[in-house]
Enzyme design. Structure first.
Site, PDB file in Angstrom:
ATOM      1  NE  ARG A   1       2.016  -4.784  10.920  1.00 16.00           N
ATOM      2  CZ  ARG A   1       3.094  -4.704  10.135  1.00 16.00           C
ATOM      3  NH1 ARG A   1       4.205  -5.345  10.451  1.00 16.00           N
ATOM      4  NH2 ARG A   1       3.054  -3.984   9.041  1.00 16.00           N
TER       5      ARG A   1
ATOM      6  CE  LYS B   1      -2.051  -1.147   3.869  1.00 21.62           C
ATOM      7  NZ  LYS B   1      -1.314  -2.385   4.186  1.00 21.62           N
TER       8      LYS B   1
ATOM      9  NE  ARG C   1      -4.492   0.513   9.285  1.00 23.79           N
ATOM     10  CZ  ARG C   1      -3.297   0.093   8.972  1.00 23.79           C
ATOM     11  NH1 ARG C   1      -2.938  -1.129   9.253  1.00 23.79           N
ATOM     12  NH2 ARG C   1      -2.451   0.885   8.392  1.00 23.79           N
TER      13      ARG C   1
ATOM     14  NE  ARG D   1       7.962  -2.762   6.213  1.00 22.75           N
ATOM     15  CZ  ARG D   1       6.671  -2.538   6.375  1.00 22.75           C
ATOM     16  NH1 ARG D   1       5.978  -1.968   5.401  1.00 22.75           N
ATOM     17  NH2 ARG D   1       6.059  -2.914   7.462  1.00 22.75           N
TER      18      ARG D   1
ATOM     19  NE  ARG E   1       6.296  -0.446  10.037  1.00 20.57           N
ATOM     20  CZ  ARG E   1       5.195  -0.362   9.299  1.00 20.57           C
ATOM     21  NH1 ARG E   1       5.235   0.268   8.130  1.00 20.57           N
ATOM     22  NH2 ARG E   1       4.064  -0.913   9.690  1.00 20.57           N
TER      23      ARG E   1
HETATM   24  P1  AP5 Z   1       4.919  -1.622   1.775  1.00 25.52           P
HETATM   25  O1  AP5 Z   1       4.648  -0.767   0.594  1.00 25.52           O
HETATM   26  O2  AP5 Z   1       5.653  -1.023   2.919  1.00 25.52           O
HETATM   27  O3  AP5 Z   1       3.574  -2.352   2.269  1.00 25.52           O
HETATM   28  P2  AP5 Z   1       2.343  -1.821   3.107  1.00 25.52           P
HETATM   29  O4  AP5 Z   1       1.122  -2.489   2.603  1.00 25.52           O
HETATM   30  O5  AP5 Z   1       2.354  -0.315   3.137  1.00 25.52           O
HETATM   31  O6  AP5 Z   1       2.730  -2.433   4.509  1.00 25.52           O
HETATM   32  P3  AP5 Z   1       2.670  -1.832   5.956  1.00 25.52           P
HETATM   33  O7  AP5 Z   1       3.353  -2.848   6.823  1.00 25.52           O
HETATM   34  O8  AP5 Z   1       3.228  -0.436   6.017  1.00 25.52           O
HETATM   35  O9  AP5 Z   1       1.157  -1.789   6.219  1.00 25.52           O
HETATM   36  P4  AP5 Z   1       0.454  -1.789   7.545  1.00 25.52           P
HETATM   37  O10 AP5 Z   1      -0.923  -1.548   7.101  1.00 25.52           O
HETATM   38  O11 AP5 Z   1       0.640  -2.963   8.405  1.00 25.52           O
HETATM   39  O12 AP5 Z   1       1.231  -0.619   8.363  1.00 25.52           O
HETATM   40  P5  AP5 Z   1       0.911   0.905   8.647  1.00 25.52           P
HETATM   41  O13 AP5 Z   1       2.181   1.649   8.631  1.00 25.52           O
HETATM   42  O14 AP5 Z   1      -0.186   1.392   7.789  1.00 25.52           O
HETATM   43  O15 AP5 Z   1       5.715  -2.909   1.238  1.00 25.52           O
HETATM   44  C1  AP5 Z   1       6.201  -3.881   2.139  1.00 25.52           C
HETATM   45  C2  AP5 Z   1       7.611  -4.342   1.699  1.00 25.52           C
HETATM   46  O16 AP5 Z   1       7.491  -5.019   0.441  1.00 25.52           O
HETATM   47  C3  AP5 Z   1       8.608  -3.190   1.464  1.00 25.52           C
HETATM   48  O17 AP5 Z   1       9.888  -3.611   1.855  1.00 25.52           O
HETATM   49  C4  AP5 Z   1       8.542  -2.961  -0.055  1.00 25.52           C
HETATM   50  O18 AP5 Z   1       9.772  -2.455  -0.555  1.00 25.52           O
HETATM   51  C5  AP5 Z   1       8.272  -4.380  -0.553  1.00 25.52           C
HETATM   52  N1  AP5 Z   1       7.473  -4.423  -1.785  1.00 25.52           N
HETATM   53  C6  AP5 Z   1       6.443  -3.595  -2.143  1.00 25.52           C
HETATM   54  N2  AP5 Z   1       5.943  -3.972  -3.336  1.00 25.52           N
HETATM   55  C7  AP5 Z   1       6.664  -5.066  -3.731  1.00 25.52           C
HETATM   56  C8  AP5 Z   1       6.616  -5.927  -4.868  1.00 25.52           C
HETATM   57  N3  AP5 Z   1       5.722  -5.728  -5.857  1.00 25.52           N
HETATM   58  N4  AP5 Z   1       7.476  -6.965  -4.936  1.00 25.52           N
HETATM   59  C9  AP5 Z   1       8.398  -7.174  -3.947  1.00 25.52           C
HETATM   60  N5  AP5 Z   1       8.497  -6.396  -2.836  1.00 25.52           N
HETATM   61  C10 AP5 Z   1       7.632  -5.364  -2.725  1.00 25.52           C
HETATM   62  O19 AP5 Z   1       0.344   0.819  10.135  1.00 25.52           O
HETATM   63  C11 AP5 Z   1       1.187   0.479  11.218  1.00 25.52           C
HETATM   64  C12 AP5 Z   1       0.401   0.481  12.499  1.00 25.52           C
HETATM   65  O20 AP5 Z   1      -0.127   1.809  12.751  1.00 25.52           O
HETATM   66  C13 AP5 Z   1      -0.807  -0.439  12.561  1.00 25.52           C
HETATM   67  O21 AP5 Z   1      -0.468  -1.771  12.883  1.00 25.52           O
HETATM   68  C14 AP5 Z   1      -1.615   0.250  13.691  1.00 25.52           C
HETATM   69  O22 AP5 Z   1      -1.084  -0.005  14.958  1.00 25.52           O
HETATM   70  C15 AP5 Z   1      -1.400   1.735  13.392  1.00 25.52           C
HETATM   71  N6  AP5 Z   1      -2.422   2.256  12.477  1.00 25.52           N
HETATM   72  C16 AP5 Z   1      -2.216   2.830  11.254  1.00 25.52           C
HETATM   73  N7  AP5 Z   1      -3.375   3.180  10.700  1.00 25.52           N
HETATM   74  C17 AP5 Z   1      -4.346   2.821  11.566  1.00 25.52           C
HETATM   75  C18 AP5 Z   1      -5.765   2.897  11.541  1.00 25.52           C
HETATM   76  N8  AP5 Z   1      -6.435   3.420  10.500  1.00 25.52           N
HETATM   77  N9  AP5 Z   1      -6.446   2.412  12.609  1.00 25.52           N
HETATM   78  C19 AP5 Z   1      -5.822   1.922  13.682  1.00 25.52           C
HETATM   79  N10 AP5 Z   1      -4.486   1.787  13.774  1.00 25.52           N
HETATM   80  C20 AP5 Z   1      -3.749   2.245  12.714  1.00 25.52           C
END
Ligand code: AP5
Length: 211
Positions: free
Chosen positions: A167, A13, A88, A127, A156
């Site tokens: 997660r 994402k 979410r 990552r 992270r």
């Molecule tokens: P990446 O692009 O980083 O993936 P992502 O889907 O953004 O993964 P996240 O782990 O950031 O999502 P998340 O939803 O768990 O975390 P968030 O920060 O939003 O890609 C992942 C890896 O793969 C990278 O190394 C990238 O280079 C690689 N990659 C990408 N595309 C690729 C491809 N095609 N092929 C190969 N490799 C590839 O949230 C973190 C925390 O914040 C949550 O757990 C929660 O505690 C809190 N939080 C955030 N938003 C909310 C909310 N709305 N409500 C409640 N809590 C929240």
């Protein structure tokens, strides 16, 4: 245009959100990035969110809706926004819909990234992210410099195996119901295959908006 990115952790994402935002010339807003910045600054919001995030749990809906209210009112979001990980839970989806309606706007598309668990775990285990601008990298060691801003790459805390498992569980239990909610409310849901080459995934996403 308001696009909500949905999908499990590691689905890409953040990576694709950045590219789509550039192509559509609108900002990408990621609640995870906003919260991590607050943790780093040691603000009250950051201190409250840290324990939830490190364990792989969701921070309370009230915190997220507070962030969204500020963001949607900002001048940079007037043309639209890519909302990464913003919705979410069903209460968050409902809250966002109400806020947007008050502004005379709505979600134009839920972009759902579909990918299998083995690939997610592989991606998250390898990552690193820039501690300054949050750009994610694969195959780069912690401590090396970010290509974009020169910031330090770090692992992270929620990319440790136990937090990844949690997660994924939280995603199935609390976020997948948002997809059913959006269907019931007759909203546009674009499912895309999030495996394979990054450029191809961007093209799949852009195509979905024009269909
Ligand atoms: P990446 O692009 O980083 O993936 P992502 O889907 O953004 O993964 P996240 O782990 O950031 O999502 P998340 O939803 O768990 O975390 P968030 O920060 O939003 O890609 C992942 C890896 O793969 C990278 O190394 C990238 O280079 C690689 N990659 C990408 N595309 C690729 C491809 N095609 N092929 C190969 N490799 C590839 O949230 C973190 C925390 O914040 C949550 O757990 C929660 O505690 C809190 N939080 C955030 N938003 C909310 C909310 N709305 N409500 C409640 N809590 C929240």
């Amino acid at each position: 245009m308001i696009v909500v990115l949905l999908g499990p952790p590691g689905a890409g994402k953040g990576t694709q959100g950045e590219r789509i935002a550039q192509r559509l010339e609108i900002p990408k807003i990621a609640t995870g990035d906003v919260l991590r910045a607050a943790v780093r600054k040691g603000t009250e919001q950051g201190l409250a969110a840290k324990a939830y995030m490190d364990a792989g749990n969701l921070v309370p809906d009230s915190v997220i809706l507070g962030i969204m209210k500020e963001v949607l009112a900002s001048p940079s979001a007037q043309k639209g926004a890519i909302l990464d990980g913003v919705v979410r839970t069903v209460p968050q989806a409902e809250g966002l819909a109400v806020m947007l309606a008050e502004l005379g706007r709505k979600v134009d598309s839920f972009l759902l990234f579909e990918i299998d668990d083995d690939e997610l775990i592989r991606r998250l285990s390898g990552r690193t992210v820039c501690e300054n601008c949050q750009t994610p990298y694969s195959g780069r060691e912690p401590g090396t410099a970010c290509d974009k801003c020169g910031g330090k790459l770090v692992r992270r805390r929620d990319d440790e195996p136990e937090a990844i498992r949690q997660r994924l569980k939280v995603y199935r239990e609390q976020t997948e119901p948002v997809i059913r909610w959006a269907k019931e409310h007759k909203m546009k849901i674009d499912r895309i295959d999030a495996s394979g080459d990054r450029d191809e995934i961007t093209e799949r996403a852009m195509k979905a908006f024009t269909e």
